[in-house]
Design an enzyme around this catalytic site. Structure first.
Site, PDB file in Angstrom:
ATOM      1  N   GLU A 241     -13.195  65.182  48.490  1.00  0.00           N
ATOM      2  CA  GLU A 241     -14.112  65.620  49.549  1.00  0.00           C
ATOM      3  C   GLU A 241     -15.451  64.890  49.510  1.00  0.00           C
ATOM      4  OE1 GLU A 241     -14.329  69.892  49.661  1.00  0.00           O
ATOM      5  OE2 GLU A 241     -12.154  70.132  49.887  1.00  0.00           O
ATOM      6  N   GLU A 358      -4.862  69.680  49.743  1.00  0.00           N
ATOM      7  CA  GLU A 358      -5.457  70.924  49.255  1.00  0.00           C
ATOM      8  C   GLU A 358      -5.669  71.861  50.427  1.00  0.00           C
ATOM      9  OE1 GLU A 358      -8.894  70.583  46.587  1.00  0.00           O
ATOM     10  OE2 GLU A 358      -9.830  72.262  47.657  1.00  0.00           O
TER      11      GLU A 358
END
Length: 576
Positions: A241, A358
């Site tokens: 991220e 995820e």
């Protein structure tokens, strides 16, 4: 023998018993305390008897609403193809001091201190044979790896709000890396490992932008050690991220692509001469319609898997989580991102495929008794089904264990309800995805695949309505022709295989409580035994001419061996 129509009758019986009890108590109270003539007493008893029967009828009518629907399935060709081991889960680095909204839910679930000797944990992974496990998360970009010649102590993560990502730098001891790899080998797990992308970079004065090239020296040491020990890694992933939509620093698309190219070269050099070379995965971020195309176009020749993250339900402090989970229009919002990513991959000409790297539904560690309870299965299994229709190859649940969104309980590793839904999917839903369209109630979600390791097709049906049972008939297209489509009705008695029963797996919450962490399969509780073994998942067998009945707030997998379609022929499975 159980039938699909008898699974959910208990609650109606209990309600009628309660009404009768109240009736008898009322009559006893009145007749026992008030002086009255025998004729009036008889009239009063008759009055209450009729009233109780009326109330019972209303109660049954309110709860036993039944609607009919037709599920149309295109059996001529598949619309997508998933990996054989589509179900994936994550393990993270968060220490016990990781807290959200005043709740510290991680316990000893970190990769640094997870109990690898627990039998339930071992058996839960082994049940998938194999389960892909992604090792990573936010703190992977604060993790260094011990080397053989390190003289400095290898210290764990410590909470410090003044540090980047609010934790000090942590270290993975080589002895722990050995333990993890031995454990994964014994369980048959396939491992994707997330590397530290921030190593060597500096944070700009804006406190947000990460500048400079990736320093690969520490990662190279770990990879060389891994190869020297003969450990099998399915894929090496770069970063978590860091594309600008996460909680950490942001790396530009051009720089990220440059770093991925460097990782690809490094892996290719270290694995030179090896029979199997791990996949290169990136960027592990929330999809961005501007950043992702730039990155993929630059890194396409060095990248095999594009990973993206999904947290579509809301934050752990959101008071409306359950309403969002049970609202189809809210769940549908994620489809545009799945579709857009597939468009980017097609337009780029890359051979890279998409993984959901995820997805925990509820961000910031989930919400206790929501993302670890039965109600979570509605968004989770729906998003799995939706992702498959958009040609996603793997779907990794955050987490296998850890936080309030684990497939397993953080303390004792006993499966939460989502675990059993994932296991049923893994065992029943094959690689070829079929197009479906349901004509009926809006809160009924439907997905269809070729069956896994058996003939026929398998359906996953999700009823998000709180009081309506849906009876489904099937209409399956067998040929590609606009003039006279060939349809196979489920109730067609002329089918030569008509006598073969279908198999159904009905998942419901214990006592009808959506916040329960115990799930029922065909009316029976699923629990591990005293040896820590995962229970058998046994279906009920139903006459193929009966409609498929989906009770309120339930999820049903249906294996229908009698429906054989061109999309599921052996040649189609092999060459698609």
């Amino acid at each position: 023998m159980w039938t699909s129509n008898t699974i959910f009758i208990t609650k109606f019986q209990k309600r009628e018993e309660n009404i009768k009890t109240k009736f008898y108590l009322s009559v006893k109270l009145l007749t026992g305390t008030v002086q009255m003539s025998s004729s009036f007493r008889c009239f009063l008893v008759l009055y209450f008897l009729l009233l109780s029967l009326y109330l019972a009828q209303i109660s049954r009518a309110e709860d036993d609403i039944v609607e009919e629907g037709i599920l149309y399935i295109d059996g001529f060709s598949s619309i997508a193809k998933i990996d054989e081991d589509f179900i994936c889960a994550t393990l993270d680095w968060w220490p016990p001091s990781k807290c959200d909204y005043g709740t510290c839910s991680w316990g000893n679930a970190s990769l640094l201190n997870l109990d690898l000797s627990n039998k339930v944990f071992f058996n839960a992974i082994r049940a998938f044979s194999p389960l892909t496990i992604r090792l990573g998360g936010t703190l992977q970009d604060r993790l260094i790896y011990q080397t053989k010649h390190d003289k400095q102590p290898c210290t764990p993560f410590l909470r410090d709000d003044t540090e980047l990502l609010k934790f000090t730098q942590g270290c993975l001891p080589l002895s722990r890396w050995d333990e993890l790899n031995e454990f994964f080998k014994k369980t048959g797990a396939k491992v994707a490992f997330g590397l530290n992308t921030l190593n060597g970079k500096k944070i700009a004065s804006d406190g947000r932008t990460a500048l400079g090239d990736w320093d690969s020296s520490n990662a190279a040491s770990l990879i060389r050690y891994t190869v020297s020990r003969g450990y099998t890694i399915h894929g090496w992933e770069l970063g978590n991220e860091l594309n600008g939509n996460g909680i950490g620093p942001a790396i530009s698309a051009d720089q990220y692509a440059y770093d991925v190219i460097a990782l690809h070269k490094l892996v290719r050099d270290i694995y030179k001469g090896k029979d199997v070379v791990p996949l290169i995965l990136a960027p592990g971020g929330i999809f961005d319609a501007i950043w992702f195309p730039k990155f993929i176009n630059k890194a396409s020749n060095s990248l095999q898997v594009v990973t993206h993250h999904i947290y579509s339900v809301g934050g752990g402090n959101d008071p409306n989580l359950v309403q969002k989970i049970l609202e189809p229009s809210h769940l549908d919002e994620e489809s545009k991102y799945l579709q857009n990513l597939q468009g980017v991959l097609r337009n780029s000409g890359t051979s890279a495929v998409a993984w959901v790297g995820e997805s925990g539904g509820v961000y910031n560690s989930g919400r206790n008794l929501v993302s670890n309870s039965f109600v979570s299965s509605f968004w989770y299994l729906d998003q799995i089904g939706m992702s498959a229709t958009f040609d996603t190859k793997k779907y990794c649940r955050q987490t296998l264990v850890g936080g309030n969104y684990g497939l397993l309980n953080t303390t004792n590793f006993h499966p939460n309800p989502d675990y059993y839904g994932a296991l049923l999917w893994h065992r029943l839903m094959g690689r070829n995805v079929l197009s479906t369209q349901f004509q009926g109630m809006k809160k009924l979600r439907s997905y269809a695949h070729c069956s896994k390791s058996s003939e026929g097709i398998t359906l996953m049906l999700i009823n998000m309505h709180g009081s309506t049972t849906v009876n489904i008939s099937l209409s399956v297209t067998l040929a590609n022709t606009n003039e006279s489509p060939m349809l196979l009705q489920l109730t067609n008695d002329q089918n030569p295989r008509h006598g073969i029963e279908r198999e159904e797996y009905h998942l419901t919450a214990k006592d009808g409580d959506l916040h329960s962490q115990t799930v029922l399969l065909n009316g029976k509780e699923l629990n591990v035994d005293h040896f820590g073994r995962i229970p058998l998942l046994k279906p009920i067998r139903v006459n193929p001419s009966d409609p498929i009945s989906i009770a309120p707030l339930s999820i049903v997998f249906v294996h229908i061996p009698t429906i054989q379609v061109p999309a599921c022929s052996m040649s189609t499975r092999e060459y698609m």
